[in-house]
Every structure is written in C-alpha cells, then in structure tokens.
Design a protein around this motif. Structure first.
Motif, PDB file in Angstrom:
ATOM      1  N   ASN A  47      32.289  56.171   0.854  1.00 59.93           N
ATOM      2  CA  ASN A  47      31.395  55.022   1.008  1.00 59.93           C
ATOM      3  C   ASN A  47      31.781  54.286   2.280  1.00 59.93           C
ATOM      4  OD1 ASN A  47      33.531  53.169   0.439  1.00 59.93           O
ATOM      5  ND2 ASN A  47      33.136  53.348  -1.757  1.00 59.93           N
ATOM      6  N   SER A  48      31.171  53.151   2.516  1.00 59.78           N
ATOM      7  CA  SER A  48      31.415  52.436   3.766  1.00 59.78           C
ATOM      8  C   SER A  48      32.810  51.809   3.834  1.00 59.78           C
ATOM      9  CB  SER A  48      30.359  51.342   3.955  1.00 59.78           C
ATOM     10  OG  SER A  48      30.418  50.401   2.890  1.00 59.78           O
ATOM     11  N   GLU A  49      33.511  51.719   2.706  1.00 62.63           N
ATOM     12  CA  GLU A  49      34.808  51.049   2.656  1.00 62.63           C
ATOM     13  C   GLU A  49      36.001  52.009   2.721  1.00 62.63           C
ATOM     14  OE1 GLU A  49      35.037  47.945   2.816  1.00 62.63           O
ATOM     15  OE2 GLU A  49      33.132  47.112   2.139  1.00 62.63           O
ATOM     16  N   PHE A  50      35.879  53.154   2.088  1.00 57.46           N
ATOM     17  CA  PHE A  50      37.000  54.093   2.023  1.00 57.46           C
ATOM     18  C   PHE A  50      36.469  55.468   1.629  1.00 57.46           C
ATOM     19  CE2 PHE A  50      36.576  52.171  -2.187  1.00 57.46           C
ATOM     20  CZ  PHE A  50      36.547  53.278  -3.014  1.00 57.46           C
ATOM     21  N   GLN A  51      37.368  56.451   1.601  1.00 55.58           N
ATOM     22  CA  GLN A  51      37.005  57.782   1.117  1.00 55.58           C
ATOM     23  C   GLN A  51      38.079  58.310   0.191  1.00 55.58           C
ATOM     24  OE1 GLN A  51      38.452  60.704   4.763  1.00 55.58           O
ATOM     25  NE2 GLN A  51      36.364  59.912   4.838  1.00 55.58           N
ATOM     26  N   VAL A  52      37.685  59.253  -0.656  1.00 56.10           N
ATOM     27  CA  VAL A  52      38.618  59.952  -1.527  1.00 56.10           C
ATOM     28  C   VAL A  52      38.733  61.384  -1.013  1.00 56.10           C
ATOM     29  CG1 VAL A  52      39.128  60.729  -3.872  1.00 56.10           C
ATOM     30  CG2 VAL A  52      37.992  58.520  -3.510  1.00 56.10           C
ATOM     31  N   ARG A  53      39.970  61.819  -0.779  1.00 53.23           N
ATOM     32  CA  ARG A  53      40.217  63.161  -0.264  1.00 53.23           C
ATOM     33  C   ARG A  53      41.049  63.969  -1.249  1.00 53.23           C
ATOM     34  NH1 ARG A  53      42.878  61.311   5.346  1.00 53.23           N
ATOM     35  NH2 ARG A  53      41.140  60.085   6.211  1.00 53.23           N
ATOM     36  N   GLN A  54      40.886  65.262  -1.163  1.00 46.34           N
ATOM     37  CA  GLN A  54      41.737  66.180  -1.923  1.00 46.34           C
ATOM     38  C   GLN A  54      42.459  67.093  -0.932  1.00 46.34           C
ATOM     39  OE1 GLN A  54      40.532  69.826  -4.499  1.00 46.34           O
ATOM     40  NE2 GLN A  54      40.758  68.114  -5.931  1.00 46.34           N
ATOM     41  N   TYR A  55      43.793  67.044  -0.983  1.00 45.82           N
ATOM     42  CA  TYR A  55      44.631  67.921  -0.173  1.00 45.82           C
ATOM     43  C   TYR A  55      45.181  69.043  -1.057  1.00 45.82           C
ATOM     44  CZ  TYR A  55      44.769  64.536   3.684  1.00 45.82           C
ATOM     45  OH  TYR A  55      44.434  63.707   4.731  1.00 45.82           O
ATOM     46  N   VAL A 131      67.662  67.292   6.419  1.00 43.80           N
ATOM     47  CA  VAL A 131      66.266  67.729   6.551  1.00 43.80           C
ATOM     48  C   VAL A 131      65.988  68.798   5.505  1.00 43.80           C
ATOM     49  CG1 VAL A 131      64.599  68.830   8.101  1.00 43.80           C
ATOM     50  CG2 VAL A 131      66.256  67.188   9.008  1.00 43.80           C
ATOM     51  N   PHE A 132      64.830  68.727   4.873  1.00 46.21           N
ATOM     52  CA  PHE A 132      64.502  69.694   3.823  1.00 46.21           C
ATOM     53  C   PHE A 132      63.006  69.990   3.823  1.00 46.21           C
ATOM     54  CE2 PHE A 132      64.294  65.434   2.089  1.00 46.21           C
ATOM     55  CZ  PHE A 132      63.133  65.414   1.335  1.00 46.21           C
ATOM     56  N   ILE A 133      62.656  71.121   3.220  1.00 46.17           N
ATOM     57  CA  ILE A 133      61.261  71.523   3.082  1.00 46.17           C
ATOM     58  C   ILE A 133      60.745  71.047   1.730  1.00 46.17           C
ATOM     59  CG2 ILE A 133      59.611  73.439   3.054  1.00 46.17           C
ATOM     60  CD1 ILE A 133      61.005  73.007   5.750  1.00 46.17           C
ATOM     61  N   GLU A 134      59.664  70.309   1.762  1.00 45.67           N
ATOM     62  CA  GLU A 134      59.055  69.787   0.536  1.00 45.67           C
ATOM     63  C   GLU A 134      57.774  70.558   0.222  1.00 45.67           C
ATOM     64  OE1 GLU A 134      58.493  65.384  -0.554  1.00 45.67           O
ATOM     65  OE2 GLU A 134      56.527  65.975   0.201  1.00 45.67           O
ATOM     66  N   LYS A 135      57.670  71.031  -1.009  1.00 48.11           N
ATOM     67  CA  LYS A 135      56.435  71.657  -1.467  1.00 48.11           C
ATOM     68  C   LYS A 135      55.598  70.579  -2.152  1.00 48.11           C
ATOM     69  CE  LYS A 135      58.554  76.205  -2.142  1.00 48.11           C
ATOM     70  NZ  LYS A 135      58.878  77.291  -3.106  1.00 48.11           N
ATOM     71  N   ARG A 136      54.730  69.968  -1.391  1.00 49.52           N
ATOM     72  CA  ARG A 136      53.952  68.843  -1.899  1.00 49.52           C
ATOM     73  C   ARG A 136      52.802  69.363  -2.758  1.00 49.52           C
ATOM     74  NH1 ARG A 136      52.441  64.297   2.463  1.00 49.52           N
ATOM     75  NH2 ARG A 136      54.722  64.260   2.549  1.00 49.52           N
ATOM     76  N   PRO A 137      52.647  68.849  -3.967  1.00 52.35           N
ATOM     77  CA  PRO A 137      51.570  69.335  -4.840  1.00 52.35           C
ATOM     78  C   PRO A 137      50.199  68.894  -4.335  1.00 52.35           C
ATOM     79  CG  PRO A 137      52.616  67.414  -5.798  1.00 52.35           C
ATOM     80  CD  PRO A 137      53.423  67.755  -4.582  1.00 52.35           C
ATOM     81  N   LYS A 138      49.171  69.390  -4.972  1.00 58.03           N
ATOM     82  CA  LYS A 138      47.814  68.972  -4.635  1.00 58.03           C
ATOM     83  C   LYS A 138      47.703  67.458  -4.802  1.00 58.03           C
ATOM     84  CE  LYS A 138      44.499  69.771  -7.570  1.00 58.03           C
ATOM     85  NZ  LYS A 138      43.492  70.504  -8.378  1.00 58.03           N
ATOM     86  N   LEU A 139      47.097  66.809  -3.833  1.00 61.50           N
ATOM     87  CA  LEU A 139      46.966  65.355  -3.855  1.00 61.50           C
ATOM     88  C   LEU A 139      45.502  64.943  -3.830  1.00 61.50           C
ATOM     89  CD1 LEU A 139      49.621  64.197  -1.187  1.00 61.50           C
ATOM     90  CD2 LEU A 139      49.922  64.352  -3.673  1.00 61.50           C
ATOM     91  N   ASN A 140      45.174  63.959  -4.642  1.00 57.53           N
ATOM     92  CA  ASN A 140      43.896  63.264  -4.548  1.00 57.53           C
ATOM     93  C   ASN A 140      44.209  61.844  -4.114  1.00 57.53           C
ATOM     94  OD1 ASN A 140      41.762  65.185  -5.643  1.00 57.53           O
ATOM     95  ND2 ASN A 140      43.299  65.281  -7.269  1.00 57.53           N
ATOM     96  N   ILE A 141      43.697  61.458  -2.965  1.00 60.74           N
ATOM     97  CA  ILE A 141      44.078  60.163  -2.410  1.00 60.74           C
ATOM     98  C   ILE A 141      42.861  59.294  -2.098  1.00 60.74           C
ATOM     99  CG2 ILE A 141      46.157  61.179  -1.389  1.00 60.74           C
ATOM    100  CD1 ILE A 141      44.641  60.714   1.376  1.00 60.74           C
ATOM    101  N   ILE A 142      43.101  57.999  -2.104  1.00 54.72           N
ATOM    102  CA  ILE A 142      42.119  57.009  -1.661  1.00 54.72           C
ATOM    103  C   ILE A 142      42.636  56.457  -0.340  1.00 54.72           C
ATOM    104  CG2 ILE A 142      40.963  54.830  -2.222  1.00 54.72           C
ATOM    105  CD1 ILE A 142      41.772  55.434  -5.201  1.00 54.72           C
ATOM    106  N   THR A 143      41.804  56.432   0.687  1.00 56.91           N
ATOM    107  CA  THR A 143      42.292  55.994   1.994  1.00 56.91           C
ATOM    108  C   THR A 143      41.152  55.485   2.864  1.00 56.91           C
ATOM    109  OG1 THR A 143      43.709  56.628   3.870  1.00 56.91           O
ATOM    110  CG2 THR A 143      42.065  58.241   3.142  1.00 56.91           C
ATOM    111  N   ARG A 144      41.531  54.858   3.952  1.00 61.55           N
ATOM    112  CA  ARG A 144      40.599  54.499   5.018  1.00 61.55           C
ATOM    113  C   ARG A 144      41.393  54.468   6.311  1.00 61.55           C
ATOM    114  NH1 ARG A 144      39.418  47.956   5.161  1.00 61.55           N
ATOM    115  NH2 ARG A 144      41.603  47.283   5.244  1.00 61.55           N
TER     116      ARG A 144
END
Length: 202
Positions: A47-55, A131-144
């Motif tokens: 929308n005009s304020e923010f978006q929801v993304r899936q990584y 320093v380490f390698i991170e396996k980041r899980p699937k993310l659903n985020i709200i952002t702008r």
C-alpha cells in the motif's frame, strides 16, 4: 551552488580516504554509481505506507556487535571476510543490505552481509572466530524505505516506532522483537539513500 557541491564532495572524499586503503577507496567511490546484488524477495502486500515481503531461506555471514564496540568494527570484520579472510581465501562481491538484528529486550545486535547467489550454496568458511555463517529461515517482513542518514540506534528505533504504528493501523500482526535494520548505502553517499526497518510479520 557549484562551490557548495564541490566542498561537500571533497569532505566526503577526505572522510573515505581516512577509512579505506587506496585500492579499497577507489572501489568504494565507484560503488556510488553501481548496483549491488540484493537477496531475492516477493512482495505479498503493498500500500502507500509500507509493503510486506517474503524472503526465502538464505545464508548470511554475521558477527555479533560487542557491548563496548562500535558498528564499524563489526562491519570491517565482515568486510575482511568477503575480502578474502576466509579458509578458502576467496573474495566475494559486496552485497546489500547490511542488516543488523536488534533485540529490543537486551539491546543485543548481530550484523550480517547477505551472501550472493554465486556462493550461496557453499559459502567459504570464516577464519575469524567472531564471524559465522547464519542460515536465516524464511522471513515475512513489514517494511518501508526511508531516506536520510541513520547515525545511531535511536534513529533506527524512531523509525521502528513509526513503522509499528502504521502496521497496527493497517491491522498487521508482528513481533516487537527481534527486528532488523537494513542499510543499503555507503556513508559517503549523499543523496537517494535507502534505509529500512524490518518487522517480523506473524
């Protein structure tokens, strides 16, 4: 106006020269005019304020930011890793964003670089024990995306507060902590900057 622009440019260049060796400085200066690889994502709501993304599930190279440590020290540990300070001695191209996972309860921070697709399946092993390698899980985020300079934690927390308010007004459900702070630009980039707070959508 031309004199002012030249003066600002010289200040930016002088600052960079202090922070980088000559070869790294030249590379950093040219980065103003190029695009870096970003992690893939899908916009699921907008929308005009923010978006929801899936990584998708992705690997990132990370380091914890110490209690008495500034962010630049953490950044350069990660920069050394992609510059060849890894078990294989492999140089990896810079990517964006640089993310910082922030725990609202403890103020603990973990800074990470996205590992590009060329090395995503089998990233080089770090030499530095911090320093380490991170396996980041699937993310659903709200952002702008917002512009300007975010110079301190309080700047990021102010933006997070504004984003949480917008999300609540639009009936979005999210976790208050942790959150991610995502920066896309070098400090000497003066215009068209991009900063994002990522709230984890439930």
């Amino acid at each position: 106006m031309k004199i002012v622009w030249i003066s600002l440019s010289l200040v930016a260049l002088a600052t960079c020269a202090q922070a980088f060796k000559l070869g790294q400085f030249v590379s950093a200066f040219t980065s103003i005019f190029q695009r870096y690889e970003e992690p893939p994502y899908t916009v699921t709501e907008f929308n005009s304020e923010f978006q929801v993304r899936q990584y998708p599930k992705l690997k990132w190279v990370c380091t914890e930011v110490g209690d008495k440590e500034d962010d630049s020290s953490s950044f350069f540990r990660l920069f050394d890793y992609i510059n060849g300070n890894n078990k294989e001695g492999v140089k990896i191209e810079m990517t964006v964003p640089v993310t910082t996972e922030y725990n609202l309860k403890t103020s603990a921070k973990t800074m990470c670089f996205y590992i590009g697709q060329r090395h995503q399946s089998d990233p080089p092993k770090p030499e530095n024990k911090k320093v380490f390698i991170e396996k980041r899980p699937k993310l659903n985020i709200i952002t702008r995306a917002v512009g300007g300079y975010f110079r301190s934690d309080s700047d990021w927390l102010d933006e997070a507060k504004k984003l949480r308010k917008l999300a609540k007004q639009n009936d979005q459900d999210f976790d208050k902590s942790p959150m991610y702070w995502a920066g896309y630009d070098a400090p000497f980039k003066l215009w068209f900057r991009r900063n994002e707070v990522w709230l984890l959508k439930k």
